[in-house]
Design an enzyme around this catalytic site. Structure first.
Site, PDB file in Angstrom:
ATOM      1  CD  GLU A 129      66.774  34.956  -6.059  1.00 20.82           C
ATOM      2  OE1 GLU A 129      66.685  34.486  -4.900  1.00 20.82           O
ATOM      3  OE2 GLU A 129      65.826  34.985  -6.864  1.00 20.82           O
ATOM      4  CG  HIS A 178      63.301  41.806  -8.991  1.00 17.95           C
ATOM      5  ND1 HIS A 178      63.218  41.480 -10.329  1.00 17.95           N
ATOM      6  CD2 HIS A 178      63.918  40.754  -8.397  1.00 17.95           C
ATOM      7  CE1 HIS A 178      63.766  40.297 -10.540  1.00 17.95           C
ATOM      8  NE2 HIS A 178      64.191  39.821  -9.371  1.00 17.95           N
TER       9      HIS A 178
END
Length: 199
Positions: free
Chosen positions: A82, A9
């Site tokens: 994550e 990202h």
């Protein structure tokens, strides 16, 4: 030949000040939005056929930049989040290091951490690989699968797919914001690395 693109990202405000995010749902900053918009045309040129994303906003907003160019509708998978960093989330590196000096030092050296509720490396790799392979297998042969995900999780997934010990993840080096790791699946040899930390 199936291609798998692990796309980190764009930048968040927490990235910029080195605050540990983990699974805290931090949005992209203005810089991160610009990074996603700059990176998306390079990925669109790869002619992706499938777009999957972590459900966290920083990844889903990054995926949206590619969706806008390609018309692909992203699917969202919590397995692509994550690594969870437990009690470290929200702390900057000096704060985490002062409160958990031994565990933080192990993390910095690429070793396992058994403190503060930090997710085990093996657990991260297993959930990431399961989510990615599900998307790849559903896509069929010769697909180009782009996964908008996160830096640490992407490295662990790449190492696991390549059949390497997970301790090798730290040797790959950090995956920068809106950079990618590209693997292809050989019909005999399995997953092979094409490039890491590509812009």
């Amino acid at each position: 030949m199936t291609l798998l693109v692990l796309w980190r990202h764009g930048q968040t405000e927490w990235n910029a000040i080195r605050r540990i995010q983990g699974q805290t749902d931090v949005p992209l900053s203005a810089v991160g939005i610009a990074q996603a918009e700059e990176s998306a045309p390079r990925l669109a040129a790869m002619q992706p056929t499938v777009l999957v994303s972590s459900d966290l906003r920083r990844a889903s907003a990054t995926a949206a930049a590619l969706s806008a160019l390609t018309g692909l509708t992203p699917t969202y998978d919590t397995r692509l989040r994550e690594r969870g960093f437990g009690e470290w989330e929200g702390l900057d590196h000096p704060a985490a290091g002062s409160r958990w000096p031994e565990a933080f030092a192990r993390w910095r050296s690429g070793e396992e951490v058994e403190a503060a509720g930090v997710e085990e490396v093996d657990a991260v790799a297993k959930r990431m690989v399961a989510g990615l392979l599900e998307a790849v297998d559903a896509a069929g042969p010769d697909a180009v699968v782009v996964a908008a995900t996160h830096g640490a999780a992407a490295r662990m997934a790449a190492v696991a797919l390549l059949g390497l010990p997970l301790t090798y993840a730290s040797s790959f080096g950090a995956l920068h914001n809106c950079h990618r790791t590209v693997l292809h699946r050989h019909p005999v040899r399995g997953w092979m690395l094409e490039g890491h930390n590509l812009p």
